[in-house]
Design a protein around this motif. Structure first.
Motif, mmCIF file in Angstrom:
data_model
loop_
_atom_site.group_PDB
_atom_site.id
_atom_site.type_symbol
_atom_site.label_atom_id
_atom_site.label_comp_id
_atom_site.label_asym_id
_atom_site.label_seq_id
_atom_site.Cartn_x
_atom_site.Cartn_y
_atom_site.Cartn_z
ATOM 1 N N VAL A 186 -20.879 -34.379 -36.886
ATOM 2 C CA VAL A 186 -21.161 -33.788 -38.180
ATOM 3 C C VAL A 186 -21.070 -34.833 -39.279
ATOM 4 O O VAL A 186 -20.368 -35.849 -39.153
ATOM 5 N N ARG A 187 -21.808 -34.575 -40.355
ATOM 6 C CA ARG A 187 -21.809 -35.447 -41.525
ATOM 7 C C ARG A 187 -21.592 -34.586 -42.764
ATOM 8 O O ARG A 187 -21.836 -33.385 -42.748
ATOM 9 N N CYS A 188 -21.201 -35.228 -43.839
ATOM 10 C CA CYS A 188 -20.980 -34.490 -45.083
ATOM 11 C C CYS A 188 -22.262 -33.802 -45.550
ATOM 12 O O CYS A 188 -22.214 -32.750 -46.186
ATOM 13 N N SER A 189 -23.396 -34.375 -45.211
ATOM 14 C CA SER A 189 -24.675 -33.789 -45.622
ATOM 15 C C SER A 189 -24.957 -32.460 -44.923
ATOM 16 O O SER A 189 -25.874 -31.739 -45.312
ATOM 17 N N ASP A 190 -24.159 -32.140 -43.902
ATOM 18 C CA ASP A 190 -24.321 -30.857 -43.219
ATOM 19 C C ASP A 190 -23.707 -29.707 -44.013
ATOM 20 O O ASP A 190 -23.913 -28.540 -43.667
ATOM 21 N N PHE A 191 -22.954 -30.022 -45.069
ATOM 22 C CA PHE A 191 -22.240 -29.002 -45.823
ATOM 23 C C PHE A 191 -22.720 -28.977 -47.274
ATOM 24 O O PHE A 191 -23.308 -29.940 -47.766
ATOM 25 N N THR A 192 -22.459 -27.873 -47.923
ATOM 26 C CA THR A 192 -22.879 -27.727 -49.327
ATOM 27 C C THR A 192 -21.734 -27.965 -50.301
ATOM 28 O O THR A 192 -21.966 -28.323 -51.448
ATOM 29 N N THR A 193 -20.495 -27.753 -49.841
ATOM 30 C CA THR A 193 -19.333 -27.967 -50.714
ATOM 31 C C THR A 193 -18.222 -28.689 -49.949
ATOM 32 O O THR A 193 -18.161 -28.642 -48.714
ATOM 33 N N SER A 194 -17.343 -29.313 -50.708
ATOM 34 C CA SER A 194 -16.191 -29.982 -50.111
ATOM 35 C C SER A 194 -15.269 -28.971 -49.432
ATOM 36 O O SER A 194 -14.691 -29.250 -48.377
ATOM 37 N N ALA A 195 -15.144 -27.790 -50.028
ATOM 38 C CA ALA A 195 -14.286 -26.752 -49.455
ATOM 39 C C ALA A 195 -14.788 -26.321 -48.076
ATOM 40 O O ALA A 195 -14.004 -26.123 -47.142
ATOM 41 N N GLU A 196 -16.099 -26.183 -47.950
ATOM 42 C CA GLU A 196 -16.687 -25.809 -46.660
ATOM 43 C C GLU A 196 -16.424 -26.898 -45.631
ATOM 44 O O GLU A 196 -16.056 -26.613 -44.486
ATOM 45 N N ALA A 197 -16.611 -28.156 -46.027
ATOM 46 C CA ALA A 197 -16.385 -29.273 -45.110
ATOM 47 C C ALA A 197 -14.916 -29.375 -44.711
ATOM 48 O O ALA A 197 -14.588 -29.641 -43.550
ATOM 49 N N THR A 198 -14.029 -29.145 -45.669
ATOM 50 C CA THR A 198 -12.591 -29.213 -45.393
ATOM 51 C C THR A 198 -12.171 -28.132 -44.410
ATOM 52 O O THR A 198 -11.397 -28.387 -43.481
ATOM 53 N N ALA A 199 -12.678 -26.917 -44.594
ATOM 54 C CA ALA A 199 -12.353 -25.820 -43.678
ATOM 55 C C ALA A 199 -12.833 -26.141 -42.266
ATOM 56 O O ALA A 199 -12.135 -25.889 -41.281
ATOM 57 N N TYR A 200 -14.011 -26.710 -42.190
ATOM 58 C CA TYR A 200 -14.559 -27.088 -40.875
ATOM 59 C C TYR A 200 -13.713 -28.187 -40.237
ATOM 60 O O TYR A 200 -13.383 -28.129 -39.047
ATOM 61 N N MET A 201 -13.360 -29.206 -41.013
ATOM 62 C CA MET A 201 -12.560 -30.317 -40.505
ATOM 63 C C MET A 201 -11.235 -29.828 -39.931
ATOM 64 O O MET A 201 -10.819 -30.232 -38.834
#
Length: 221
Positions: free
Chosen positions: A185-200
């Protein structure tokens, strides 16, 4: 006396007619109905109470891994899909079923789009990578395009059922391919930092939090 007799006969016929309506769908034009969920069978099948009648409901156009299939047994992420559906419905204020053109399958289960407090259960399962688009049969295809878009987004992120290459196939799920995760996964796969953080945090993904402060993809909004 004759008038009383005819009134009595008319009442009996009316009551007999009501009791012979074994199905609550006495209105052929009914497209949506409120129900009470009484059991979660698995991620894509629930049991509900409609007008004091128990019905099994199969979610239209989606398929989740099995939890207790007589032949297939338990499949990877079947329990997770069931838990997700359970969590969505257990504290809901209102559950509604929306019907397409054909209301029942060959097993006499109701076929429906399920809404939990106006949020589509099908869409949420697809969005979180816990279901695939499947059993697409005319004329029940009202939302198939929208569902396939959500499916592609989950595939791109390689989440849950999409984390293993070849686990999801045209004819179902293949447990023999469920093994080491191939998520990339890459940051470009997400729309917000919160979404990326939850996934991480959910998948313990490394490399998304450069400064190790617990927040992923801080360049995102």
């Amino acid at each position: 006396m004759k008038i009383f007799k005819w009134v009595w006969i008319t009442l009996l016929l009316f009551l007999w007619g009501c009791s012979s309506l074994s199905e609550w769908e006495f209105d052929p034009n009914a497209k949506m109905v409120s129900v009470k969920v009484i059991q979660i069978v698995d991620g894509d099948t629930i049991k509900v109470n409609i007008n004091n009648q128990e019905e099994s409901v199969r979610l239209l156009l989606v398929d989740t891994p099995e939890t207790s299939h007589p032949k297939l047994g338990k499949q990877p992420l079947g329990d997770e899909a069931k838990a997700f559906t359970t969590k969505m419905v257990e504290n809901a204020d209102e559950i509604k079923l929306e019907f397409d053109q054909t209301k029942r399958d060959k097993y006499d289960r109701l076929l429906a789009y399920v809404y939990v407090d106006e949020k589509s259960l099908q869409e949420e399962l697809l969005r979180h990578g816990l279901a695939r688009v499947a059993y697409v049969y005319e004329p029940n295809t009202k939302y198939v395009d929208e569902y396939r878009t959500l499916e592609k987004e989950a595939q791109k992120k390689r989440i849950d059922i999409w984390q293993w290459e070849n686990y999801v196939q045209r004819d179902g799920f293949k447990p023999e391919f469920a093994g080491k995760s191939n998520r990339k996964v890459r940051c470009s796969d997400f729309t917000t930092s919160a979404e990326a953080t939850a996934y991480m945090k959910r998948y313990d993904i490394q490399g998304m939090d450069g400064d190790q402060d617990g927040i992923a993809c801080e360049n995102l909004p």
